[in-house]
Design an enzyme around this catalytic site. Sequence first.
Site: not given
Length: 264
Positions: A16, A18, A141, A154, A158
């Site tokens: 799903s 990207i 991100s 998150y 990252k």
Amino acid sequence: MKSINGKVIWITGASSGIGEALAYELDKKNCKLILSSRKEELLQQVKNNCSHPKNVRILPLDVTNFEAMPQKGREAISFFGHVDVLINNAGISQRSLIMETDFEVYQKLMDVDYLGTVAVTKAILPHFVERKSGHIATVSSLMGMFSSPYRSGYCGAKHALHGFFDSLRMEHEKDGIAVTMVLPGFIATDVAKNALKGDGSAQNKDDDATKNGMPVSELAQKLIKAIEKKKMESYIGRKEILAIYIKRFFPKLLHKIILKSQVR
């Protein structure tokens, strides 16, 4: 890499968002694709939606099953005899305050977004070293360069990716291996809906910034160009990518902007 046409590409998180969009764009370029995620049925749908399904192989994969990763790497190589590019795209986001977030949620975010990505990369790295060729593109991100409320775990995961892949790039440049870090801004996917709340359950609602973000097909096209140009880092989004430069030169200003925006 002057052109990605016809290359063998392994994409994680391909069922799903990207990853799915990348599959369709790379299919147009006659690439041979290896699609991975936990959701085999959705991967089959993506394969069937490709114009050249005979060039697509499905490799079900849970990136947190670290022990299985070396074997998964061997399976990926076996499909077409080699792999040219690994696109690390599997990941999950978060929307919760630190005080309200269970420690287990932080563990899951690190296992999926950081350690899972490291495990997949290590599974294919010896193959790239042996061939003296290979390209690793990792979807990070903008949150990998600065932080925001409600995204502590998150952001932490990252940020960790950048530390790891900057080292990998330095260690293996001599082996002909390229590393591209891709930093999307707001992209119109289900990332916000799937984001974890403090108790580990899915948020199950979108946010305006994501819903009105860049179309995922446009992101996929720009990501492919970044790989072809062998960019070290690629910032993809709209005006939000300016935050990268504000952080670099005016960190206190960015702090105030983010607090005022209350983006959740």
